[in-house]
Design an enzyme around this catalytic site. Structure first.
Site, short mmCIF file in Angstrom:
data_model
loop_
_atom_site.label_atom_id
_atom_site.label_comp_id
_atom_site.label_asym_id
_atom_site.label_seq_id
_atom_site.Cartn_x
_atom_site.Cartn_y
_atom_site.Cartn_z
N CYS A 92 -16.46 -9.47 18.41
CA CYS A 92 -16.40 -8.04 18.71
C CYS A 92 -15.17 -7.38 18.09
O CYS A 92 -14.02 -7.78 18.36
CB CYS A 92 -16.39 -7.82 20.23
SG CYS A 92 -16.22 -6.09 20.70
N ARG A 118 -12.49 -4.73 20.67
CA ARG A 118 -11.83 -5.28 21.85
C ARG A 118 -10.55 -4.60 22.29
O ARG A 118 -10.00 -4.94 23.34
CB ARG A 118 -11.55 -6.78 21.62
CG ARG A 118 -12.79 -7.62 21.73
CD ARG A 118 -12.47 -9.08 21.48
NE ARG A 118 -12.48 -9.43 20.06
CZ ARG A 118 -11.94 -10.54 19.56
NH1 ARG A 118 -11.32 -11.38 20.36
NH2 ARG A 118 -12.01 -10.80 18.27
N TRP A 170 -19.77 1.32 22.82
CA TRP A 170 -20.43 2.36 22.06
C TRP A 170 -20.66 1.83 20.65
O TRP A 170 -20.09 0.80 20.26
CB TRP A 170 -19.61 3.65 22.02
CG TRP A 170 -18.18 3.44 21.64
CD1 TRP A 170 -17.66 3.34 20.39
CD2 TRP A 170 -17.07 3.26 22.54
NE1 TRP A 170 -16.31 3.12 20.45
CE2 TRP A 170 -15.91 3.06 21.75
CE3 TRP A 170 -16.95 3.25 23.94
CZ2 TRP A 170 -14.66 2.86 22.32
CZ3 TRP A 170 -15.69 3.05 24.50
CH2 TRP A 170 -14.56 2.86 23.69
N GLU A 216 -23.67 -0.63 12.54
CA GLU A 216 -24.67 -1.39 13.28
C GLU A 216 -26.06 -0.76 13.10
O GLU A 216 -27.06 -1.44 13.00
CB GLU A 216 -24.34 -1.43 14.77
CG GLU A 216 -23.00 -2.08 15.08
CD GLU A 216 -22.77 -2.16 16.58
OE1 GLU A 216 -22.13 -1.24 17.12
OE2 GLU A 216 -23.24 -3.13 17.20
N1 ARG Z 1 -25.53 -4.64 16.95
C1 ARG Z 1 -26.30 -4.35 18.11
C2 ARG Z 1 -27.24 -3.18 17.80
O1 ARG Z 1 -27.19 -2.65 16.73
C3 ARG Z 1 -25.42 -3.98 19.29
C4 ARG Z 1 -24.32 -4.97 19.62
C5 ARG Z 1 -23.23 -4.40 20.52
N2 ARG Z 1 -22.59 -3.30 19.86
C6 ARG Z 1 -21.60 -2.55 20.39
N3 ARG Z 1 -21.13 -1.58 19.68
N4 ARG Z 1 -21.14 -2.79 21.61
O2 ARG Z 1 -28.02 -2.75 18.60
#
Ligand code: ARG
Length: 358
Positions: free
Chosen positions: A60, A63, A227, A232
Protein backbone atom coordinates in the site's frame (compact mmCIF):
# COMPACT_ATOMS: atom_id res chain seq x y z
CA UNK A 1 -1.66 -18.43 20.13
CA UNK A 2 0.08 -17.50 23.45
CA UNK A 3 3.17 -16.14 21.79
CA UNK A 4 1.45 -14.02 19.17
CA UNK A 5 -1.00 -12.70 21.74
CA UNK A 6 1.68 -11.75 24.22
CA UNK A 7 3.90 -10.11 21.59
CA UNK A 8 0.91 -8.11 20.34
CA UNK A 9 -0.10 -6.90 23.80
CA UNK A 10 3.44 -5.74 24.51
CA UNK A 11 3.70 -3.96 21.18
CA UNK A 12 0.25 -2.35 21.46
CA UNK A 13 0.54 -1.00 25.00
CA UNK A 14 4.18 -0.08 24.40
CA UNK A 15 3.34 2.07 21.40
CA UNK A 16 0.31 3.59 23.10
CA UNK A 17 2.50 4.62 26.05
CA UNK A 18 0.68 2.38 28.51
CA UNK A 19 3.57 0.23 29.67
CA UNK A 20 2.24 0.03 33.23
CA UNK A 21 -0.74 -2.02 32.01
CA UNK A 22 1.28 -4.61 30.11
CA UNK A 23 1.96 -7.30 32.71
CA UNK A 24 -1.62 -7.45 34.02
CA UNK A 25 -3.06 -7.61 30.55
CA UNK A 26 -0.61 -10.28 29.41
CA UNK A 27 -1.56 -12.45 32.42
CA UNK A 28 -5.23 -11.92 31.72
CA UNK A 29 -4.89 -12.83 28.04
CA UNK A 30 -2.83 -15.95 28.76
CA UNK A 31 -5.31 -17.10 31.43
CA UNK A 32 -8.12 -16.62 28.96
CA UNK A 33 -6.36 -18.60 26.24
CA UNK A 34 -5.60 -21.40 28.68
CA UNK A 35 -9.13 -21.69 29.99
CA UNK A 36 -11.16 -20.94 26.85
CA UNK A 37 -8.75 -21.46 23.97
CA UNK A 38 -9.05 -17.83 22.87
CA UNK A 39 -9.29 -14.24 24.09
CA UNK A 40 -11.11 -11.02 23.25
CA UNK A 41 -9.43 -7.80 22.23
CA UNK A 42 -10.48 -4.62 23.98
CA UNK A 43 -11.71 -1.89 21.62
CA UNK A 44 -8.39 -0.10 22.04
CA UNK A 45 -6.43 -3.21 21.06
CA UNK A 46 -8.70 -3.81 18.09
CA UNK A 47 -8.32 -0.23 16.90
CA UNK A 48 -4.56 -0.24 17.30
CA UNK A 49 -4.33 -3.67 15.64
CA UNK A 50 -6.30 -2.63 12.56
CA UNK A 51 -4.24 0.54 12.19
CA UNK A 52 -0.92 -1.25 12.66
CA UNK A 53 -2.00 -3.88 10.13
CA UNK A 54 -2.47 -1.09 7.59
CA UNK A 55 0.93 0.37 8.53
CA UNK A 56 2.43 -3.06 7.80
CA UNK A 57 0.71 -3.49 4.41
CA UNK A 58 3.74 -3.65 2.15
CA UNK A 59 1.81 -3.18 -1.07
CA UNK A 60 0.00 0.00 0.00
CA UNK A 61 1.35 3.38 -1.11
CA UNK A 62 -1.23 5.24 1.02
CA UNK A 63 0.06 4.30 4.45
CA UNK A 64 0.88 7.86 5.60
CA UNK A 65 -2.67 7.98 6.94
CA UNK A 66 -2.62 4.69 8.86
CA UNK A 67 -3.30 6.35 12.22
CA UNK A 68 -6.51 8.02 11.04
CA UNK A 69 -8.35 4.79 10.24
CA UNK A 70 -11.93 4.78 11.59
CA UNK A 71 -12.55 1.43 13.28
CA UNK A 72 -16.09 0.13 13.74
CA UNK A 73 -16.36 -2.72 16.22
CA UNK A 74 -19.16 -4.99 14.98
CA UNK A 75 -18.02 -8.13 16.76
CA UNK A 76 -21.39 -8.61 18.45
CA UNK A 77 -23.46 -8.74 15.27
CA UNK A 78 -24.79 -12.17 14.39
CA UNK A 79 -27.57 -12.23 11.81
CA UNK A 80 -27.17 -11.68 8.10
CA UNK A 81 -29.48 -8.66 8.32
CA UNK A 82 -27.46 -7.04 11.11
CA UNK A 83 -24.26 -7.57 9.15
CA UNK A 84 -25.87 -6.21 5.98
CA UNK A 85 -26.91 -3.05 7.79
CA UNK A 86 -23.39 -2.60 9.19
CA UNK A 87 -22.02 -2.90 5.65
CA UNK A 88 -24.53 -0.34 4.36
CA UNK A 89 -23.43 1.94 7.18
CA UNK A 90 -19.78 1.39 6.27
CA UNK A 91 -20.48 2.38 2.66
CA UNK A 92 -22.28 5.56 3.69
CA UNK A 93 -19.82 6.56 6.38
CA UNK A 94 -16.76 5.92 4.21
CA UNK A 95 -18.27 7.69 1.18
CA UNK A 96 -19.18 10.75 3.26
CA UNK A 97 -20.71 12.48 0.22
CA UNK A 98 -17.37 12.19 -1.59
CA UNK A 99 -14.97 13.20 1.18
CA UNK A 100 -13.84 9.60 1.57
CA UNK A 101 -12.91 8.42 5.06
CA UNK A 102 -10.62 5.41 5.61
CA UNK A 103 -12.77 2.95 7.50
CA UNK A 104 -12.80 -0.67 8.66
CA UNK A 105 -15.75 -2.64 10.02
CA UNK A 106 -14.70 -5.66 12.04
CA UNK A 107 -16.96 -8.64 12.60
CA UNK A 108 -16.59 -11.47 15.10
CA UNK A 109 -13.32 -13.43 14.74
CA UNK A 110 -13.34 -17.17 14.13
CA UNK A 111 -17.14 -17.12 14.01
CA UNK A 112 -17.61 -18.35 10.46
CA UNK A 113 -18.79 -14.99 9.12
CA UNK A 114 -17.56 -14.49 5.57
CA UNK A 115 -18.26 -11.82 3.00
CA UNK A 116 -18.11 -13.40 -0.45
CA UNK A 117 -17.50 -10.12 -2.32
CA UNK A 118 -13.97 -9.08 -3.22
CA UNK A 119 -15.02 -5.45 -2.72
CA UNK A 120 -18.35 -4.34 -1.24
CA UNK A 121 -19.00 -2.28 -4.36
CA UNK A 122 -17.95 -3.79 -7.68
CA UNK A 123 -19.30 -4.28 -11.17
CA UNK A 124 -20.62 -7.62 -12.44
CA UNK A 125 -19.07 -9.46 -15.36
CA UNK A 126 -21.17 -11.63 -17.69
CA UNK A 127 -19.74 -14.22 -20.03
CA UNK A 128 -21.65 -14.09 -23.33
CA UNK A 129 -20.98 -15.76 -26.67
CA UNK A 130 -19.82 -12.43 -28.05
CA UNK A 131 -17.41 -11.81 -25.16
CA UNK A 132 -17.59 -10.51 -21.64
CA UNK A 133 -19.94 -7.68 -20.67
CA UNK A 134 -18.89 -5.71 -17.61
CA UNK A 135 -15.84 -6.39 -15.47
CA UNK A 136 -14.06 -9.60 -16.47
CA UNK A 137 -12.53 -9.75 -12.97
CA UNK A 138 -16.03 -10.37 -11.57
CA UNK A 139 -17.13 -13.23 -13.86
CA UNK A 140 -16.63 -16.00 -11.29
CA UNK A 141 -18.28 -14.15 -8.41
CA UNK A 142 -21.12 -13.00 -10.68
CA UNK A 143 -21.86 -16.66 -11.48
CA UNK A 144 -21.99 -17.45 -7.76
CA UNK A 145 -24.48 -14.61 -7.24
CA UNK A 146 -26.62 -15.94 -10.07
CA UNK A 147 -26.54 -19.45 -8.55
CA UNK A 148 -27.91 -17.89 -5.37
CA UNK A 149 -30.79 -16.40 -7.35
CA UNK A 150 -29.55 -12.87 -8.05
CA UNK A 151 -30.30 -11.46 -11.48
CA UNK A 152 -28.38 -8.56 -12.97
CA UNK A 153 -29.57 -6.16 -15.65
CA UNK A 154 -26.73 -7.17 -17.95
CA UNK A 155 -25.17 -3.72 -18.31
CA UNK A 156 -21.44 -2.99 -18.25
CA UNK A 157 -21.74 -1.46 -14.78
CA UNK A 158 -24.19 -3.49 -12.68
CA UNK A 159 -23.44 -3.23 -8.97
CA UNK A 160 -23.14 -6.72 -7.52
CA UNK A 161 -25.13 -7.63 -4.40
CA UNK A 162 -23.58 -8.18 -0.98
CA UNK A 163 -23.22 -11.89 -0.25
CA UNK A 164 -22.95 -12.81 3.43
CA UNK A 165 -22.31 -16.25 4.83
CA UNK A 166 -22.62 -17.27 8.46
CA UNK A 167 -20.99 -20.56 9.40
CA UNK A 168 -22.25 -23.43 7.29
CA UNK A 169 -25.53 -21.78 6.44
CA UNK A 170 -26.40 -20.99 2.86
CA UNK A 171 -25.16 -17.45 2.10
CA UNK A 172 -27.72 -14.69 1.67
CA UNK A 173 -27.52 -11.93 -0.92
CA UNK A 174 -28.72 -8.35 -0.53
CA UNK A 175 -28.91 -5.61 -3.17
CA UNK A 176 -27.16 -2.41 -2.21
CA UNK A 177 -29.53 0.60 -2.33
CA UNK A 178 -28.56 2.84 -5.26
CA UNK A 179 -28.82 5.86 -3.00
CA UNK A 180 -25.72 4.89 -1.02
CA UNK A 181 -23.50 3.99 -3.98
CA UNK A 182 -21.62 7.01 -5.27
CA UNK A 183 -20.29 6.81 -8.82
CA UNK A 184 -18.40 9.19 -11.08
CA UNK A 185 -19.21 9.46 -14.80
CA UNK A 186 -15.93 9.92 -16.63
CA UNK A 187 -15.27 12.85 -18.94
CA UNK A 188 -12.07 14.51 -20.17
CA UNK A 189 -11.10 18.16 -19.56
CA UNK A 190 -10.34 18.68 -23.27
CA UNK A 191 -11.70 15.79 -25.32
CA UNK A 192 -15.47 16.11 -25.42
CA UNK A 193 -15.78 12.77 -27.24
CA UNK A 194 -14.47 10.99 -24.15
CA UNK A 195 -17.88 11.13 -22.45
CA UNK A 196 -19.35 9.10 -25.35
CA UNK A 197 -17.60 6.00 -24.03
CA UNK A 198 -20.07 6.25 -21.13
CA UNK A 199 -17.49 5.06 -18.67
CA UNK A 200 -17.85 5.50 -14.94
CA UNK A 201 -16.38 4.14 -11.76
CA UNK A 202 -17.50 3.96 -8.13
CA UNK A 203 -16.16 6.32 -5.49
CA UNK A 204 -14.88 3.96 -2.79
CA UNK A 205 -12.85 0.74 -3.04
CA UNK A 206 -13.79 -1.42 -0.01
CA UNK A 207 -11.74 -4.63 0.11
CA UNK A 208 -13.89 -7.26 1.80
CA UNK A 209 -12.17 -10.61 1.27
CA UNK A 210 -8.97 -10.25 3.28
CA UNK A 211 -8.23 -11.67 6.71
CA UNK A 212 -7.08 -9.30 9.43
CA UNK A 213 -4.72 -10.99 11.87
CA UNK A 214 -4.07 -9.38 15.24
CA UNK A 215 -2.24 -11.09 18.09
CA UNK A 216 -3.01 -14.60 16.89
CA UNK A 217 -6.71 -13.91 16.24
CA UNK A 218 -8.11 -14.01 12.69
CA UNK A 219 -10.81 -11.60 11.64
CA UNK A 220 -11.94 -13.16 8.40
CA UNK A 221 -14.66 -10.58 7.79
CA UNK A 222 -13.20 -7.10 8.19
CA UNK A 223 -13.89 -4.94 5.14
CA UNK A 224 -11.74 -1.81 4.86
CA UNK A 225 -11.28 1.09 2.48
CA UNK A 226 -9.11 4.02 1.58
CA UNK A 227 -9.67 6.36 -1.36
CA UNK A 228 -8.58 5.76 -4.92
CA UNK A 229 -5.31 6.64 -6.60
CA UNK A 230 -6.17 7.52 -10.20
CA UNK A 231 -3.96 4.84 -11.77
CA UNK A 232 -5.96 2.05 -10.12
CA UNK A 233 -8.89 3.05 -12.30
CA UNK A 234 -7.22 4.70 -15.30
CA UNK A 235 -4.21 2.43 -15.74
CA UNK A 236 -5.62 -0.88 -14.53
CA UNK A 237 -9.39 -1.33 -14.14
CA UNK A 238 -10.26 0.44 -17.37
CA UNK A 239 -6.99 -0.17 -19.24
CA UNK A 240 -5.82 -3.74 -18.68
CA UNK A 241 -6.49 -5.98 -21.67
CA UNK A 242 -8.13 -8.45 -19.31
CA UNK A 243 -10.34 -5.79 -17.68
CA UNK A 244 -12.31 -3.04 -19.51
CA UNK A 245 -9.59 -2.85 -22.20
CA UNK A 246 -10.20 0.79 -23.17
CA UNK A 247 -6.78 1.72 -24.57
CA UNK A 248 -7.41 0.83 -28.23
CA UNK A 249 -10.71 2.73 -28.27
CA UNK A 250 -9.28 5.82 -26.61
CA UNK A 251 -6.18 5.80 -28.84
CA UNK A 252 -8.27 5.55 -32.01
CA UNK A 253 -10.48 8.41 -30.89
CA UNK A 254 -7.30 10.41 -30.37
CA UNK A 255 -6.40 9.72 -33.98
CA UNK A 256 -3.36 7.59 -33.15
CA UNK A 257 -2.15 4.74 -35.31
CA UNK A 258 -2.76 1.68 -33.16
CA UNK A 259 -0.96 -0.55 -35.66
CA UNK A 260 2.40 1.00 -34.81
CA UNK A 261 4.03 0.46 -31.42
CA UNK A 262 6.31 3.40 -32.18
CA UNK A 263 3.38 5.82 -32.10
CA UNK A 264 3.30 5.11 -28.33
CA UNK A 265 -0.48 4.98 -28.65
CA UNK A 266 -0.89 2.90 -25.51
CA UNK A 267 1.14 5.36 -23.44
CA UNK A 268 -0.67 8.40 -24.84
CA UNK A 269 -4.09 6.82 -24.33
CA UNK A 270 -3.13 5.86 -20.77
CA UNK A 271 -2.28 9.42 -19.86
CA UNK A 272 -5.56 10.78 -21.20
CA UNK A 273 -7.55 8.05 -19.46
CA UNK A 274 -5.83 8.88 -16.18
CA UNK A 275 -6.36 12.60 -16.78
CA UNK A 276 -10.07 11.95 -17.29
CA UNK A 277 -10.28 10.02 -14.02
CA UNK A 278 -8.57 12.78 -12.01
CA UNK A 279 -10.61 15.51 -13.70
CA UNK A 280 -13.96 13.80 -13.15
CA UNK A 281 -13.39 12.82 -9.51
CA UNK A 282 -12.08 16.30 -8.69
CA UNK A 283 -14.95 18.06 -10.44
CA UNK A 284 -17.45 15.86 -8.59
CA UNK A 285 -15.62 16.47 -5.27
CA UNK A 286 -14.87 12.79 -4.76
CA UNK A 287 -11.54 12.05 -3.04
CA UNK A 288 -8.79 10.89 -5.36
CA UNK A 289 -5.01 11.13 -5.23
CA UNK A 290 -2.69 11.29 -8.25
CA UNK A 291 0.32 9.00 -8.25
CA UNK A 292 2.89 11.81 -7.85
CA UNK A 293 1.22 13.14 -4.70
CA UNK A 294 0.75 9.62 -3.37
CA UNK A 295 4.45 8.86 -3.89
CA UNK A 296 5.35 12.07 -2.01
CA UNK A 297 3.05 11.07 0.82
CA UNK A 298 4.75 7.71 0.93
CA UNK A 299 8.11 9.43 1.46
CA UNK A 300 6.57 11.28 4.42
CA UNK A 301 5.36 7.95 5.76
CA UNK A 302 8.88 6.55 5.52
CA UNK A 303 10.27 9.60 7.33
CA UNK A 304 7.69 9.27 10.11
CA UNK A 305 8.51 5.62 10.53
CA UNK A 306 12.21 6.37 10.85
CA UNK A 307 11.48 8.99 13.51
CA UNK A 308 9.72 6.24 15.46
CA UNK A 309 12.70 3.94 15.14
CA UNK A 310 11.14 1.73 12.47
CA UNK A 311 12.03 1.22 8.82
CA UNK A 312 9.01 0.97 6.52
CA UNK A 313 8.73 -2.44 4.87
CA UNK A 314 7.39 -2.63 1.33
CA UNK A 315 6.78 -4.61 -1.86
CA UNK A 316 8.47 -2.55 -4.57
CA UNK A 317 6.60 -4.26 -7.40
CA UNK A 318 3.32 -2.99 -5.96
CA UNK A 319 4.43 0.34 -4.54
CA UNK A 320 5.61 1.81 -7.83
CA UNK A 321 2.70 3.32 -9.78
CA UNK A 322 1.91 1.70 -13.15
CA UNK A 323 2.20 5.09 -14.90
CA UNK A 324 5.63 6.79 -15.19
CA UNK A 325 7.05 4.84 -12.25
CA UNK A 326 10.58 6.20 -12.60
CA UNK A 327 9.34 9.76 -12.05
CA UNK A 328 8.61 8.87 -8.41
CA UNK A 329 11.21 8.43 -5.66
CA UNK A 330 9.84 5.01 -4.80
CA UNK A 331 11.21 3.62 -8.05
CA UNK A 332 14.76 4.41 -7.02
CA UNK A 333 14.55 2.81 -3.60
CA UNK A 334 14.43 -0.74 -2.30
CA UNK A 335 12.41 -2.21 0.54
CA UNK A 336 12.44 -5.19 2.78
CA UNK A 337 9.31 -7.18 1.98
CA UNK A 338 8.80 -8.67 5.43
CA UNK A 339 5.31 -9.40 6.79
CA UNK A 340 5.16 -7.80 10.23
CA UNK A 341 2.26 -8.44 12.55
CA UNK A 342 -0.57 -7.39 12.67
CA UNK A 343 -1.36 -7.57 8.95
CA UNK A 344 -3.96 -8.20 6.27
CA UNK A 345 -3.72 -11.50 4.37
CA UNK A 346 -5.28 -13.08 1.34
CA UNK A 347 -7.47 -16.04 2.19
CA UNK A 348 -9.18 -18.72 0.16
CA UNK A 349 -12.28 -17.37 -1.57
CA UNK A 350 -15.30 -18.13 0.56
CA UNK A 351 -17.10 -19.77 -2.38
CA UNK A 352 -14.16 -22.06 -3.00
CA UNK A 353 -13.83 -23.36 0.54
CA UNK A 354 -15.13 -26.90 0.78
CA UNK A 355 -18.71 -26.42 1.78
CA UNK A 356 -19.89 -29.07 4.22
CA UNK A 357 -23.52 -30.18 3.44
CA UNK A 358 -25.61 -27.09 2.88
N1 ARG B 1 -6.94 -1.59 -6.88
C1 ARG B 1 -8.24 -1.88 -6.37
C2 ARG B 1 -9.28 -1.33 -7.35
O1 ARG B 1 -8.93 -0.72 -8.32
C3 ARG B 1 -8.46 -1.26 -5.01
C4 ARG B 1 -7.41 -1.57 -3.96
C5 ARG B 1 -7.43 -0.63 -2.77
N2 ARG B 1 -7.18 0.71 -3.20
C6 ARG B 1 -7.15 1.78 -2.39
N3 ARG B 1 -6.92 2.94 -2.92
N4 ARG B 1 -7.39 1.67 -1.09
O2 ARG B 1 -10.46 -1.46 -7.17
Amino acid sequence: MHQEAEAFIRQCYGELGKDSLIENRVDEVIDSIESTGTYRHTYEELEYGAKAAWRNSNRCIGRLFWDSLQVFDCRDLQTGEEIRDALFHHIEFATNKGRVRSTITIFSPESGIRIWNHQLIRYAGYEEETGIIGDPASVEFTKECQKLGWKGKGSRFDILPLVIQIGNQKPKWFSIPEAIVMEVPLRHPKYNWFADFELKWYAVPIISDMRLEIGGLSYRAAPFNGWYMETEIGARNLADGFRYNMLPGVAEAMGLNIKRNTSLWKDRALIELNQAVIHSYKEDKVSIVDHHSAAKQFQLFQNNERKCGREATGDWTWLIPPVSPATTEIFHQSFEDRMDSPNYYYQKKAYEERKPEL
